[in-house]
Design a protein around this motif. Structure first.
Motif, PDB file in Angstrom:
ATOM      1  N   GLU A 339       0.829  -1.207   0.000  1.00 59.87           N
ATOM      2  CA  GLU A 339       0.000   0.000   0.000  1.00 59.87           C
ATOM      3  C   GLU A 339       0.864   1.257   0.000  1.00 59.87           C
ATOM      4  N   LYS A 340       1.916   1.257   0.806  1.00 60.16           N
ATOM      5  CA  LYS A 340       2.816   2.421   0.870  1.00 60.16           C
ATOM      6  C   LYS A 340       3.551   2.614  -0.454  1.00 60.16           C
ATOM      7  N   MET A 341       3.918   1.520  -1.103  1.00 62.34           N
ATOM      8  CA  MET A 341       4.607   1.620  -2.393  1.00 62.34           C
ATOM      9  C   MET A 341       3.675   2.156  -3.475  1.00 62.34           C
ATOM     10  N   VAL A 342       2.409   1.701  -3.461  1.00 65.72           N
ATOM     11  CA  VAL A 342       1.418   2.201  -4.419  1.00 65.72           C
ATOM     12  C   VAL A 342       1.223   3.702  -4.231  1.00 65.72           C
ATOM     13  N   GLU A 343       1.138   4.138  -2.968  1.00 59.16           N
ATOM     14  CA  GLU A 343       0.987   5.565  -2.670  1.00 59.16           C
ATOM     15  C   GLU A 343       2.172   6.362  -3.204  1.00 59.16           C
ATOM     16  N   LEU A 351       1.790   7.819 -11.182  1.00 54.63           N
ATOM     17  CA  LEU A 351       1.469   6.561 -11.861  1.00 54.63           C
ATOM     18  C   LEU A 351       0.541   5.719 -10.996  1.00 54.63           C
ATOM     19  N   LYS A 352      -0.546   5.239 -11.588  1.00 54.45           N
ATOM     20  CA  LYS A 352      -1.377   4.249 -10.911  1.00 54.45           C
ATOM     21  C   LYS A 352      -0.632   2.921 -10.914  1.00 54.45           C
ATOM     22  N   SER A 353      -0.820   2.154  -9.872  1.00 50.18           N
ATOM     23  CA  SER A 353      -0.115   0.873  -9.787  1.00 50.18           C
ATOM     24  C   SER A 353      -0.938  -0.118  -8.988  1.00 50.18           C
ATOM     25  N   VAL A 354      -0.582  -1.384  -9.115  1.00 48.62           N
ATOM     26  CA  VAL A 354      -1.245  -2.452  -8.358  1.00 48.62           C
ATOM     27  C   VAL A 354      -0.183  -3.251  -7.616  1.00 48.62           C
ATOM     28  N   ALA A 355      -0.557  -3.735  -6.433  1.00 54.13           N
ATOM     29  CA  ALA A 355       0.377  -4.496  -5.602  1.00 54.13           C
ATOM     30  C   ALA A 355      -0.088  -5.939  -5.465  1.00 54.13           C
ATOM     31  N   ALA A 356       0.864  -6.843  -5.399  1.00 54.00           N
ATOM     32  CA  ALA A 356       0.579  -8.259  -5.157  1.00 54.00           C
ATOM     33  C   ALA A 356       1.651  -8.792  -4.218  1.00 54.00           C
ATOM     34  N   VAL A 357       1.258  -9.644  -3.297  1.00 52.49           N
ATOM     35  CA  VAL A 357       2.207 -10.260  -2.361  1.00 52.49           C
ATOM     36  C   VAL A 357       2.227 -11.762  -2.666  1.00 52.49           C
ATOM     37  N   ARG A 358       3.390 -12.268  -3.053  1.00 52.86           N
ATOM     38  CA  ARG A 358       3.498 -13.655  -3.511  1.00 52.86           C
ATOM     39  C   ARG A 358       4.687 -14.365  -2.890  1.00 52.86           C
ATOM     40  N   ARG A 359       4.528 -15.682  -2.747  1.00 51.92           N
ATOM     41  CA  ARG A 359       5.618 -16.524  -2.271  1.00 51.92           C
ATOM     42  C   ARG A 359       6.584 -16.867  -3.409  1.00 51.92           C
ATOM     43  N   LEU A 360       7.700 -17.454  -3.019  1.00 55.01           N
ATOM     44  CA  LEU A 360       8.654 -18.018  -3.975  1.00 55.01           C
ATOM     45  C   LEU A 360       8.030 -19.248  -4.631  1.00 55.01           C
ATOM     46  N   ASP A 361       8.113 -19.338  -5.952  1.00 56.70           N
ATOM     47  CA  ASP A 361       7.692 -20.539  -6.671  1.00 56.70           C
ATOM     48  C   ASP A 361       8.888 -21.485  -6.735  1.00 56.70           C
ATOM     49  N   ARG A 362       8.790 -22.609  -6.060  1.00 56.80           N
ATOM     50  CA  ARG A 362       9.916 -23.534  -5.963  1.00 56.80           C
ATOM     51  C   ARG A 362       9.914 -24.585  -7.071  1.00 56.80           C
ATOM     52  N   VAL A 363       8.926 -24.557  -7.972  1.00 53.93           N
ATOM     53  CA  VAL A 363       8.758 -25.630  -8.947  1.00 53.93           C
ATOM     54  C   VAL A 363       9.136 -25.221 -10.363  1.00 53.93           C
ATOM     55  N   GLY A 364       8.644 -24.079 -10.814  1.00 54.72           N
ATOM     56  CA  GLY A 364       8.874 -23.654 -12.188  1.00 54.72           C
ATOM     57  C   GLY A 364       7.789 -24.158 -13.122  1.00 54.72           C
TER      58      GLY A 364
END
Length: 373
Positions: A339-343, A351-364
């Motif tokens: 949220e702070k980064m979007v602000e 610039l309008k922006s969207v945020a997503a919080v994601r884990r590491l993908d260990r598989v590919g």
């Protein structure tokens, strides 16, 4: 470029057998194939395999390349974001060729349906050549889940998903390093000859490119018991990879060279130890690439400052940008940091922006669906 081929009777190839879900156990951590670049590809004659499926669907994840000081030799895969490729045996397509029947998720319709000028098509053709496919025609459908020019490995995800799909429809004969080479052929045409996106897109986890001639890929194992979240904030701003690479210096001073080498080493150590604080510090300390690219992305410097002030362990540009990536150990804190980064993107860069919080993908990249013949 010379393709290494060992007859099945002599050496059993490393075979990628992707999971049928979007999560699974990690793949083996080291791949090496002695190939020469960038000379002309030589495809040695092989026995043509028969399709084992009538159709398949593959997924390949988004990736974060460079990770600060690891320009062109470090990258990692991100869970839950990526591209899908559906592939089917099609008698209406000329044997040995591939047709792109549909592209969805590309609102600007920038992507070509000519397989010779499409990331997925190029990688698919390369895998068909490696397998020696001459008697079967294929139809490909690409579902884009990643925006173009986002810094999240959009082209690599398309290439990786296509490479895995073609490989799997013929029984998974090729190993991960060969699929990376097919993806590199695609990357070379659209963004440059670098494997820090397509390597982790296919192999999952963190991947270090030790060498390009011969290609050496090292998977860095982040401890399973540790939590790692990426806060990805993507503004409405396109940063084409070729343009962002053109902004880089042709020469660097010894002091900056030594500094970046030390930070890259610290980053690798932090990944292997699961040291998130050390990882964050190292990826924030690039003195060569980020200082040249950040001013080209409105608000980026303020976004990085906002992320760290909000509690992120570190923040940098994802790939060529414009996505900013921060690291943290808790999803709830990650959402607040996002949220702070979007602000900051809005307040400083308009610039309008969207945020997503994601884990590491260990598989590919992996198979997610299939239909038998």
């Amino acid at each position: 470029m010379a393709i290494c081929y060992n007859p099945p009777s002599l050496v059993k190839p490393i075979v990628v057998r992707p999971s049928t879900s979007l999560s699974s156990t990690p793949k083996p951590n080291y791949f090496r194939c002695n190939l020469s670049f960038p000379s002309t590809t030589i495809h040695l004659p092989v026995s043509e395999p028969e399709p084992v499926f009538a159709s398949v669907k593959a997924f390949a994840p988004a990736t974060v390349a460079n990770l600060g000081p690891g320009f062109d030799f470090l990258g990692c895969a991100v869970d839950g974001l990526g591209d899908f490729v559906s592939l089917s045996v099609d008698s209406s397509v000329h044997p040995g060729q591939i047709s792109i029947s549909q592209i969805s998720g590309d609102p600007t319709s920038k992507l070509s349906r000519n397989p010779l000028w499409n990331c997925a098509g190029i990688a698919a053709i390369e895998v068909m050549k490696m397998l020696g496919i001459r008697s079967v025609g294929l139809s490909l459908s690409l579902e884009k889940g990643l925006p173009l020019g986002s810094g999240l490995g959009s082209s690599a995800a398309s290439a990786a998903a296509a490479a895995v799909a073609v490989n799997e429809i013929f029984g998974g004969k090729l190993g991960a390093e060969q699929l990376v080479l097919a993806g590199l052929k695609s990357e070379e045409k659209v963004s440059g000859y670098h494997a820090d996106n397509v390597g982790p897109a296919i192999m999952g986890g963190f991947v270090l490119i030790g060498n390009y001639e011969p290609l050496e890929l090292k998977r860095l194992i982040f401890p399973k018991e540790k939590e790692l979240y990426f806060v990805l904030v993507t503004p409405e701003f396109e940063a084409p990879t070729k343009k962002m690479r053109a902004a880089l210096p042709l020469e660097i001073g010894m002091a900056h060279h030594v500094w970046n080498c030390s930070q890259a080493g610290a980053l690798v150590a932090a990944v292997l130890e699961g040291d998130l604080v050390g990882l964050g510090k190292a990826l924030s300390r690039d003195k060569i690439v980020e200082p040249r690219r950040a001013p080209l992305i409105p608000g980026m410097e303020a976004v990085k400052k906002a992320a760290i002030e909000a509690g992120a362990f570190g923040c940098t540009i994802s790939g060529a940008g414009p996505t900013a990536v921060a690291v943290i150990d808790c999803k709830e804190r990650g959402e607040m940091i996002g949220e702070k980064m979007v602000e900051a993107f809005w307040n400083e860069g308009k610039l309008k922006s969207v945020a997503a919080v994601r884990r590491l993908d260990r598989v590919g990249a992996r198979l997610v669906d299939s239909n038998p013949r």
